[in-house]
Design a protein around this motif. Structure first.
Motif, short mmCIF file in Angstrom:
data_model
loop_
_atom_site.label_atom_id
_atom_site.label_comp_id
_atom_site.label_asym_id
_atom_site.label_seq_id
_atom_site.Cartn_x
_atom_site.Cartn_y
_atom_site.Cartn_z
N THR A 86 -22.12 90.43 3.82
CA THR A 86 -22.36 89.08 4.34
C THR A 86 -22.00 88.05 3.27
OG1 THR A 86 -24.20 89.95 5.62
CG2 THR A 86 -24.06 87.56 5.40
N ASN A 87 -21.26 86.97 3.66
CA ASN A 87 -21.11 85.78 2.80
C ASN A 87 -21.19 84.56 3.69
OD1 ASN A 87 -18.64 85.51 4.06
ND2 ASN A 87 -17.39 85.78 2.20
N ALA A 88 -20.83 83.38 3.18
CA ALA A 88 -21.00 82.12 3.91
C ALA A 88 -20.12 82.05 5.15
CB ALA A 88 -20.72 80.94 2.99
N HIS A 89 -19.11 82.93 5.26
CA HIS A 89 -18.16 82.84 6.37
C HIS A 89 -18.36 83.93 7.42
CE1 HIS A 89 -16.18 79.79 4.02
NE2 HIS A 89 -15.99 80.64 3.00
N ILE A 148 -3.05 71.55 -9.73
CA ILE A 148 -4.11 71.82 -8.76
C ILE A 148 -4.27 73.34 -8.63
CG2 ILE A 148 -4.98 71.32 -6.45
CD1 ILE A 148 -4.33 68.85 -8.16
N THR A 149 -5.51 73.80 -8.70
CA THR A 149 -5.81 75.21 -8.48
C THR A 149 -6.40 75.35 -7.07
OG1 THR A 149 -6.25 75.54 -10.81
CG2 THR A 149 -7.11 77.20 -9.28
N VAL A 150 -5.71 76.13 -6.21
CA VAL A 150 -6.13 76.31 -4.82
C VAL A 150 -6.73 77.70 -4.68
CG1 VAL A 150 -5.36 76.45 -2.43
CG2 VAL A 150 -4.44 74.68 -3.94
N GLY A 151 -7.94 77.78 -4.16
CA GLY A 151 -8.56 79.05 -3.85
C GLY A 151 -8.73 79.22 -2.33
N VAL A 152 -8.49 80.43 -1.83
CA VAL A 152 -8.62 80.73 -0.40
C VAL A 152 -9.83 81.65 -0.21
CG1 VAL A 152 -7.53 81.77 1.61
CG2 VAL A 152 -6.16 80.45 -0.02
N GLU A 153 -10.80 81.22 0.56
CA GLU A 153 -11.99 82.02 0.85
C GLU A 153 -11.83 82.70 2.22
OE1 GLU A 153 -15.44 79.60 0.57
OE2 GLU A 153 -15.24 79.30 -1.61
N TYR A 154 -12.45 83.89 2.37
CA TYR A 154 -12.31 84.63 3.62
C TYR A 154 -13.60 85.41 3.88
CZ TYR A 154 -10.75 87.88 0.00
OH TYR A 154 -10.64 88.62 -1.13
N ARG A 155 -13.82 85.74 5.18
CA ARG A 155 -15.04 86.42 5.61
C ARG A 155 -15.01 87.87 5.17
NH1 ARG A 155 -15.06 86.50 12.03
NH2 ARG A 155 -17.10 87.35 11.50
N TRP A 196 -14.50 86.76 -0.08
CA TRP A 196 -14.56 85.67 -1.08
C TRP A 196 -15.22 84.47 -0.42
CZ3 TRP A 196 -14.07 86.10 -6.04
CH2 TRP A 196 -14.09 84.95 -6.81
N PRO A 197 -16.31 83.96 -0.94
CA PRO A 197 -16.93 84.46 -2.17
C PRO A 197 -17.48 85.86 -1.97
CG PRO A 197 -18.29 82.81 -1.13
CD PRO A 197 -17.02 82.80 -0.38
N PRO A 198 -17.80 86.59 -3.05
CA PRO A 198 -18.21 87.98 -2.94
C PRO A 198 -19.38 88.14 -1.96
CG PRO A 198 -17.82 87.42 -5.23
CD PRO A 198 -17.73 86.15 -4.48
N ALA A 199 -19.33 89.24 -1.19
CA ALA A 199 -20.34 89.49 -0.14
C ALA A 199 -21.59 90.13 -0.72
CB ALA A 199 -19.75 90.38 0.94
N GLN A 200 -22.70 89.91 -0.05
CA GLN A 200 -23.96 90.59 -0.35
C GLN A 200 -24.04 91.87 0.50
OE1 GLN A 200 -26.19 89.57 -2.63
NE2 GLN A 200 -24.81 87.85 -3.13
N ILE A 201 -24.30 93.03 -0.16
CA ILE A 201 -24.33 94.33 0.52
C ILE A 201 -25.78 94.64 0.89
CG2 ILE A 201 -23.77 96.78 0.37
CD1 ILE A 201 -21.36 94.97 0.31
#
Length: 916
Positions: free
Chosen positions: A815-818, A737-744, A772-777
């Motif tokens: 800005t990203n989804a979080h 299992i590959t676990v990824g952690v996303e953050y604001r 993560w995912p990469p933010a929009q500047i």
């Protein structure tokens, strides 16, 4: 008046020092003495060689000069201050030439030294003895005439390539020539055939010349060992005329034995021996013969010679003549009842004896008369003759046989009336008859005429048994006799009288009996293997009667054994241990159901379903025989009730079994996704991983070989590769299992470059965010700011030709989804602070006043407003004031994150753009 400069003073001092050193050098040259020089000063020349000497001086105008030497001169060359002369045929070991010049009423001299050397052209090794006894010393002497100088000479005595002694003559006077080296060496066996030599070495390498070597011609040494004891001579003491006798001569402790010479002789007759060697022992063997001319006393001589020395031994031999006696019969072959005369004669000096009766005197005959009977047939008569030679009594004899003719006789001892022969591959049947001449014997059956092959080996078979009539016949008569032949043979158990295999049926009556053939009639007994009692009579057959039985038939000619296998057959029956009532089948295993049935012959078994779900389904059995319609290994078997039926020729049996189904663990993308995502800061993070199987599998997940660490909230360190394993009683399954952690997002860096810009110059703002995912500047610029350039990912804002409208507050947001996070920086654009006027003191005072005012402004108000001149901040210790009042906000990023939409909550920086 001021003095000279320090640089001028240093130059004058250097000039005076140089002049002083020059004057001192000229004075030294004026006082240098004149000299004469001879080159080469020291020379080493091969004897008879030549050499050029150069004689020179530093005298400006020498009056005269020359070269004094006793050596021959061949040519001379001259100059004003030099003289060169060639010396030839230099043979003196050492000479000292003198170079001289007359200068300013003084004589200048230079003395040289010339030495000669001679190569070791002649190396002489003294002679060696032709034979050297082992264990005794001999002398090695080496002479090298004329070679030298001796101090550079080395002599070495060699045995083959081995150095025996080496001597250097270091320290000898230079004029010494030639050398001698002597050594005493103990002769050894291994020195036999060894080459001895002498090597001379003239080492002139320290004088710039080479190493000159020469070796004498090798001389071979022969060593020997000869026993002090005489040889051992083995030969006859008495030798008859015309006879041969072996002679041997043995000598040990010889070396080298092949080099020894042997001389053997009998009287005047030389013998030619064969010589054999065994180690250090020599053996010479030959055959000695004698003639009538040699009769009498003679000497047997053996001489062994080696290394110029010899050992000899002699023995006395008597040569004699002794003719053999003569025995004659008046009638060599006489009929029974006739008289026969026996006569014994010998030479004149021999005494004869016949049948124990001696002659009256030497040379006289002896006679014997007898009436010939059957007992005299084949009688041997011996005539003895004796002769005394040199105190020893010799004897000879002659013998003959008397033949008496008589009629045939068939005795029971030679031809028995009853014969008993064992059957065998090779026997010789005999029926011998006495008689002279020897009778012929013929044996045949009176009824059939069958003939026995008498006297010849042949097979004895059962067909030869019976009664025969034997007839013996010769020229002297006939004899007849009846004989009976009995052929005995060992017992035999064939398959007809005693089968190899017998089958009984349980519950019936049976008996075990075996019939054997043989002469005499054999006794037969059968017993079960491992038991001592024989089996007799009728038996009620039970399963325990099955097994192996040992039957043995015995008579006087031997015995024979046979193994009989008895099989007891019975109807089929089920047992719980061989065919369990409950069976667990593992899904997908393709396993076979074990249902063993007791019965003989082996029953055929078939298990079929009896309910709706499995009706007609046949269980795959371990011992089922494969057939075209037989069931294949199933991948899925319905559980339920099955009925097993076993049959053989003796009956049938039925059993009901219950089949339950289980399965091994199985994980797939549905139950355990291979890629899972967590959110930083979430609570109770766990891998969503389950498995199917019966019984229910246990699932355990590990990260890099260790259990997942327990944290109250998800952190970025939880990202990585996990391995989940599901296990139950039927196996294991695993997934990665590959676990990824996303953050604001967080704006980690907001910077300006360069830190100082002229009006109309360029500046760049750089914004870097972590997310993560990469933010929009995105950017927010002051109103009215134009000509703003952005990079492809908006991370860089650049301005070319800064104007006043570019001053103000710039904001970078990520800005990203979080979520969203922003930081701000202040940019001020203004004209020159002060105009610099070219004037007098008033202008300077105004400038100083303006500078003081600016410094006061920086110290008092710049930090309060969060503004600072970038160029000054780089070299000032107060650069920490760059953030102004917003310093506390920069140290608390979470505060800025929670109020990312508010300008007051962001981080504000200021950059002052000034003119140069």
């Amino acid at each position: 008046m001021p003095g000279p400069s320090p640089g001028l003073r240093r130059a004058l001092l250097g000039l005076w020092a140089a002049l002083g050193l020059k004057i001192l050098g000229l004075a030294a040259v004026a006082q240098e003495p004149f000299w004469a020089d001879l080159q080469p000063r020291v020379a080493l020349v091969e004897r008879g060689g030549s050499l050029w000497l150069n004689c020179s001086t530093n005298c400006p105008r020498p009056e005269r000069g020359g070269l004094e030497t006793s050596l021959r001169r061949n040519g001379t060359q001259r100059g004003l201050r030099w003289l060169a002369r060639q010396l030839v045929d230099i043979r003196e070991p050492e000479t000292q030439p003198v170079c001289f010049f007359r200068c300013a009423r003084r004589t200048l001299q230079a003395r040289g030294l010339i030495r000669t050397f001679q190569r070791p052209d002649r190396v002489e090794l003294g002679p060696l003895p032709s034979w050297q006894p082992v264990g005794e010393n001999f002398t090695l002497s080496c002479r090298v005439p004329g070679a030298g100088p001796r101090g550079s000479l080395t002599l070495t005595l060699l045995r083959g390539a081995q150095e025996l002694i080496r001597r250097s003559f270091t320290g000898e006077p230079p004029r010494a020539r030639g050398a001698v080296l002597t050594a005493t060496v103990l002769a050894r066996r291994e020195d036999h055939g060894a080459n001895f030599s002498c090597r001379a070495e003239l080492d002139l390498r320290p004088h710039g010349l080479g190493l000159f070597e020469n070796t004498s011609e090798p001389i071979q040494l022969r060593t020997f060992t000869l026993s002090p004891d005489p040889p051992r001579l083995l030969g006859p003491r008495l030798l008859e005329v015309g006879s041969e006798s072996p002679v041997s001569c043995i000598l040990g402790k010889l070396f080298p034995a092949p080099e020894a010479e042997v001389y053997l002789a009998l009287g005047d007759q030389r013998l030619n021996p064969d010589v054999t060697l065994e180690g250090d022992t020599l053996t010479a063997t030959t055959t000695a013969t004698s003639s009538a001319e040699q009769e009498g006393a003679r000497q047997l001589v053996c001489n062994v010679t080696l290394g110029g020395e010899s050992r000899e031994v002699q023995e006395n031999v008597t040569v004699y003549s002794f003719p053999a006696p003569l025995l004659t019969l008046s009638k060599p072959s006489a009929p029974e009842g006739q008289m026969v005369t026996v006569t014994c004669t010998a030479g004149t000096q021999a005494l004869v004896t016949l049948e124990g009766i001696p002659a009256a005197a030497p040379g006289q005959p002896v006679q014997l008369q007898l009436n010939a009977t059957e007992n005299d047939d084949g009688r041997d008569f011996v005539c003895y003759a004796t002769l005394e030679v040199d105190g020893e009594t010799l004897s000879k004899n002659d013998s003959t046989e008397l033949r008496v003719l008589y009629a045939p006789r068939l005795d029971d001892s030679d031809c028995p009336r009853s014969w008993t022969w064992p059957e065998g591959p090779e026997q010789t049947l005999r029926c011998d008859a006495r008689g002279n001449p020897e009778p012929s014997v013929h044996c045949a059956r009176p009824d059939s005429g069958a003939v026995l092959a008498l006297g010849r080996p042949g097979p004895v078979t059962r067909a030869l048994a019976g009664t025969y009539r034997c007839r013996a016949a010769s020229t002297q008569g006939t004899a007849v006799k009846d004989v009976t032949l009995t052929v005995e043979y060992a017992p035999a158990l064939d398959i007809v009288g005693c089968p190899d295999r017998i089958t009984w049926v349980e519950g019936t009556e049976a008996s075990l009996s075996c019939v054997a053939h043989g002469v005499p009639a054999p006794d037969v007994s059968c017993m079960r293997s491992g038991e001592a009692d024989a089996v007799e009579g009728l038996l009620r057959v039970a399963r325990e009667h099955a097994g192996t039985y040992h039957c043995e038939a015995t008579n006087t000619r031997g015995s024979v054994a046979k193994t009989v296998a008895i099989t007891v057959e019975y109807g089929p029956s089920f047992e719980e241990r061989g065919c369990p009532s409950n069976w667990t089948w593992v899904e997908g295993s393709g396993s076979l159901f074990s249902c063993e049935v007791d019965g003989k012959p082996q029953p055929s078994v078939e298990c079929a379903g009896s309910e709706d779900a499995n009706k007609g389904v046949v269980l795959p059995l371990v011992f089922s025989k494969p057939s075209a319609r037989g069931p294949s290994l199933p991948s899925d078997l319905p559980p339920g009730v099955y009925v097993c039926n076993a049959t053989n020729p003796h009956g049938s049996s039925v059993k009901t079994v219950v089949v339950s189904a289980e399965s091994p663990p199985h994980m797939d993308e549905t139950t355990c996704p291979s890629h899972q995502t967590w959110l930083e800061g979430a609570r109770d993070a766990a891998l969503a991983c389950a498995a199917r199987g019966r019984p229910s599998p246990r699932v355990r997940c590990l990260r890099e070989g260790a259990p997942q660490p327990e944290r109250p909230r998800v952190s970025r360190e939880d990202a990585g590769i996990y391995r989940c394993e599901a296990t139950n009683a039927h196996g294991m399954d695993s997934r990665t299992i590959t676990v990824g952690v996303e953050y604001r997002p967080v704006v980690a860096e907001l910077a300006a470059s360069p830190p100082s810009v002229r009006p109309g110059g360029n500046f760049t703002l750089t914004c870097r965010a972590e997310a993560w995912p990469p933010a929009q500047i995105s950017w927010r610029a002051p109103p009215g700011a134009s000509n703003i350039g952005l990079s492809s990912n908006n991370s860089t804002l650049s301005v070319a030709g800064a104007l006043g409208s570019h001053g103000g507050e710039y904001e970078c947001s990520a800005t990203n989804a979080h979520g969203r996070h922003a930081r701000r920086i202040m940019v001020r654009v203004a004209g020159p602070w002060l105009w610099v006027a070219v004037g007098g003191a008033a202008g300077g005072a105004a400038l100083l006043a303006a500078g003081a005012g600016l410094a006061l402004y920086v110290r008092s108000t710049a930090c309060k407003k969060g503004e600072y001149n970038v160029q000054e901040a780089e070299s000032s210790g107060e650069a920490v004031c760059l953030n102004g009042a917003g310093g506390a906000a920069s140290g608390n990023e979470e505060a800025g994150d929670t109020a990312a939409e508010s300008p007051a909550g962001g981080e504000v920086f200021a950059i002052q753009l000034t003119s140069a």
